[in-house]
Each structure stands twice: as C-alpha cells, then as structure tokens.
Design a protein around this motif. Structure first.
Motif, short mmCIF file in Angstrom:
data_model
loop_
_atom_site.label_atom_id
_atom_site.label_comp_id
_atom_site.label_asym_id
_atom_site.label_seq_id
_atom_site.Cartn_x
_atom_site.Cartn_y
_atom_site.Cartn_z
N ALA A 1 0.86 -1.19 0.00
CA ALA A 1 0.00 0.00 0.00
C ALA A 1 0.89 1.23 0.00
CB ALA A 1 -0.92 0.01 1.22
N ALA A 2 0.29 2.37 -0.34
CA ALA A 2 1.05 3.61 -0.40
C ALA A 2 0.14 4.77 -0.03
CB ALA A 2 1.65 3.82 -1.78
N LEU A 3 0.77 5.83 0.45
CA LEU A 3 0.06 7.04 0.85
C LEU A 3 0.44 8.16 -0.11
CD1 LEU A 3 -1.70 8.45 3.06
CD2 LEU A 3 0.47 9.05 4.16
N ASP A 4 -0.60 8.82 -0.66
CA ASP A 4 -0.39 9.99 -1.52
C ASP A 4 -0.72 11.23 -0.69
OD1 ASP A 4 -0.42 12.04 -3.35
OD2 ASP A 4 -1.36 10.86 -4.94
N PRO A 5 0.30 11.88 -0.12
CA PRO A 5 0.01 13.01 0.79
C PRO A 5 -0.57 14.22 0.08
CG PRO A 5 2.38 12.80 0.39
CD PRO A 5 1.74 11.62 -0.25
N GLU A 6 -0.26 14.41 -1.20
CA GLU A 6 -0.78 15.57 -1.92
C GLU A 6 -2.28 15.44 -2.17
OE1 GLU A 6 1.48 16.18 -5.42
OE2 GLU A 6 3.37 16.60 -4.36
N LYS A 7 -2.70 14.26 -2.64
CA LYS A 7 -4.12 14.04 -2.91
C LYS A 7 -4.86 13.45 -1.72
CE LYS A 7 -3.41 13.39 -7.88
NZ LYS A 7 -3.63 12.48 -9.04
N ARG A 8 -4.11 13.18 -0.66
CA ARG A 8 -4.68 12.63 0.58
C ARG A 8 -5.44 11.33 0.30
NH1 ARG A 8 -7.26 17.61 3.90
NH2 ARG A 8 -6.92 16.14 5.60
N LEU A 9 -4.75 10.44 -0.43
CA LEU A 9 -5.34 9.17 -0.82
C LEU A 9 -4.51 8.01 -0.26
CD1 LEU A 9 -6.26 9.80 -4.57
CD2 LEU A 9 -7.82 9.75 -2.61
#
Length: 366
Positions: A165-173
């Motif tokens: 899994a991964a976290l997209d901090p810019e899109k908050r996804l």
C-alpha cells in the motif's frame, strides 16, 4: 546444550591467539560481556522478598544485544511497537543481498557499507512504489540488517517488511494492491538492477574502490508474507538476542564446537562442527559497530508518523492488536521460600572474590 559463556571460558585463549590482530574494540567488549553474563564472576544485585525476610544475591545479566540470554523483553517491546503500526492489507518481505565479491569491503568499512545497504534498499523500494501504477505514493517499511547466514557465515543483507500500500500526501489518498495483483508487489529482477546501480553509485560517492569481479546480476527477493506479523517475528528473532540460541550449541569438546542450524535449501536441521576459536570468530563477526542501529523504520511507518498511522487505522476501521498473542510481560522475580515478588534494592555488587578483598576490616558481608 552448553552455555555460550562456557564455550568462551574454554576457547577464549585459542581465539585470542588466532584472531587478536583482527579484533575490533566492539568484539573485545562483546567477548568480555558474554563471558561474564549470569556467571559467578558477574556483578550481582541484592533482592529482598516483599513477603518474608529472604535476601538473595543474583548475578547480573550482561545486557549486551548479542547475548542469547539477554534482551528478550526488549525484543518483545520492539515487536509490540511494530504491531501497533501495522496497517491492513497484504504485506511483503523484500531481501536485498550484498554479493560475495563485496563482503570483504563491507567487513573493512562496516559502518559505511551497512548504512549504504539501508539507504539503497529503502531508496529502491520507495522508487518502485512511487512509479507503480496502482500505488503511486509514499511507501512504508520496517528494515532490519542481518549480517549472517544460517551457518553463521558473514552474509550482510537487509530485510524490508512493507505493506502493499502507499500514501499519496498531496491528494490525501490511500492506495493498495487489489485484484489479481494483491499477491504481487514488484519484479525481483528489476529491483536487483536498480539496487545494484544505487549501491555502486553510493560506494563511488564514499570514495571506496570496488574489488574486481563485481557481478552484473545481484539477488533481491520479494515475496508475500500475509498480514506481516510472522515476518516481524522473524526479523525480531535476531534483533537483540544474538545470532544463535544456546539450545543450538550441542557440544564443546576437545577444542571442537558442534552447533545446529536449519539448512536453507532442504529446510531440515543440519549440524556444523568447527574449532572453538573459529566458532567464537563466527559469533563475534556479527557484532555491529557501537551505536549502529540494526532496525529502522521508513516512510509512513517512521516513528514520527504516529498521528498519521492512528488516522489511517481510524479511517480504515482497524484496531491493531497490542502485540502478538504469545507475548508476555516481564515476569516478576519471585522468592524461592514463599513465592512473593522480590524487590531489587542494590545493583552492581562486585563478584565475591573482588568484593571480599575490598571489604574493610570489621565490616560485615551479607
């Protein structure tokens, strides 16, 4: 089974005669600590019973992170901290191995090469996570350095336990593997190619000259490990308690030591016999430089991301277990007479021989 301290007592002279020229200060400190651990010559602590008047002098453990006796509670605490950070979904274990041609260089520059291994392993996994079509975000990983093979030979490699899994901090996804790709993370050949390039670039940056014959193809393994709990137990097994359990030391006779290990090819137990001096060399070569951390957390599993992990677990409706079900609290030290807990009232009392010689005339030794 034979205690490691007994092996050291019998074989230390031979070991020093053969290997003293190549010993590091950390090896000498480890040898001295392991030799005294919980023996009659170790410093003692005074324990007083809370239920009766019983008083006991108990040998100190050495507390060295390479001792098979010690650090069991610390190992459990590490597992509990990692379990609290777990996120749902499939987990994977990535193993980045340094080729045999670079192991002599690693031995000569341990602190530098081990740091390079951590840096390049995480940079490779992080790059693949950002470029993956499904994940496209920041990865998270628990990394542990192992320097030994199951035969106790020098074999430096880094394990990364990471969720798919991964976290997209810019899109908050929050993105994770789904469908048929949930059981697959990255191609191991592509990982090895990028890892090799990063390590060689890092060594050039550090000004280290490469030995001849560095292979073109390196080995990186990537496999699924379910929810990740068993992988963490495996990684924590040698984190604080040395590279061998005392139950696997079968004998020490006539200057020869026999120990048991699990063969990586067959999965069955095998026995290796070496001289006592060679056995101590095999053990001590895996003592890390002073202050070097064998375990590190990266990405969204970094200790600074506690609030983020708590938010993820709340959004994903996950209530992580406080730790594996087999974990126990530190057991109380109980009185042999009445069974009540005993309280430590004095620590670091010198061993009896030194203590008695230092006792002033007229004083009373308890």
């Amino acid at each position: 089974m034979i205690p490691l301290s007994e092996v050291i007592r019998r074989c230390e002279a031979d070991y020093l005669r053969q290997y003293s020229a190549t010993m590091l200060p950390s090896h000498r400190q480890a040898l001295a600590a392991l030799k005294l651990c919980r023996t009659a010559m170790a410093p003692r602590m005074r324990a007083v019973c809370s239920g009766c008047d019983e008083t006991r002098l108990v040998p100190h453990s050495c507390g060295h992170r390479s001792c098979p006796h010690c650090q069991h509670f610390e190992s459990q605490q590490w597992l509990e901290r990692q379990a609290r950070r777990q996120v749902p979904g499939s987990h994977f274990l990535l193993t980045f191995t340094l080729p045999a041609q670079l192991r002599a260089l690693a031995w000569q520059h341990q602190r530098t090469l081990y740091a390079v291994l951590f840096e390049c392993a995480w940079a490779t996994a992080s790059l693949f996570c950002r470029n993956d079509r499904q994940l496209q975000g920041q990865a998270g990983a628990v990394a542990v350095l192992h320097t030994h093979s199951r035969r106790l030979d020098y074999h430096p490699h880094v394990h990364l336990a990471m969720p798919g899994a991964a976290l997209d901090p810019e899109k908050r996804l929050w993105r994770r593997r789904s469908g048929k790709r949930s059981a697959y993370l990255f191609n191991h050949r592509a990982l090895a190619k990028v890892f090799r390039a990063k390590v060689l670039a890092a060594l050039a940056r550090e000004g280290l000259k490469l030995p001849p014959g560095v292979p073109a193809h390196w080995v990186v393994d990537c496999k699924g490990v379910g929810d990740g709990s068993k992988a963490l137990v495996y990684l924590g097994r040698y984190l604080y308690r040395g590279v061998i359990q005392e139950k696997d030391i079968l004998s020490c006779e006539a200057g020869q030591v026999r120990f048991r290990y699990r063969d990586s090819q067959t999965g069955k137990s095998a026995v290796r016999t070496v001289s006592g001096a060679r056995f101590l060399a095999l053990i001590l070569q895996h003592v890390l430089p002073k202050g070097f951390r064998r375990s590190r957390n990266f990405g969204f599993l970094h200790p600074n991301s506690k609030r983020l992990i708590a938010l993820l677990q709340n959004v994903l409706k996950v209530a992580p277990e406080p730790g594996p079900t087999w974990m126990k609290h530190r057991p109380p030290f109980r009185c042999a007479c009445c069974g009540a807990p005993m309280r430590i009232v004095q620590r670091r009392i010198p061993a009896p021989e030194r203590w008695r010689s230092a006792t002033p005339t007229g004083s009373v030794t308890l």
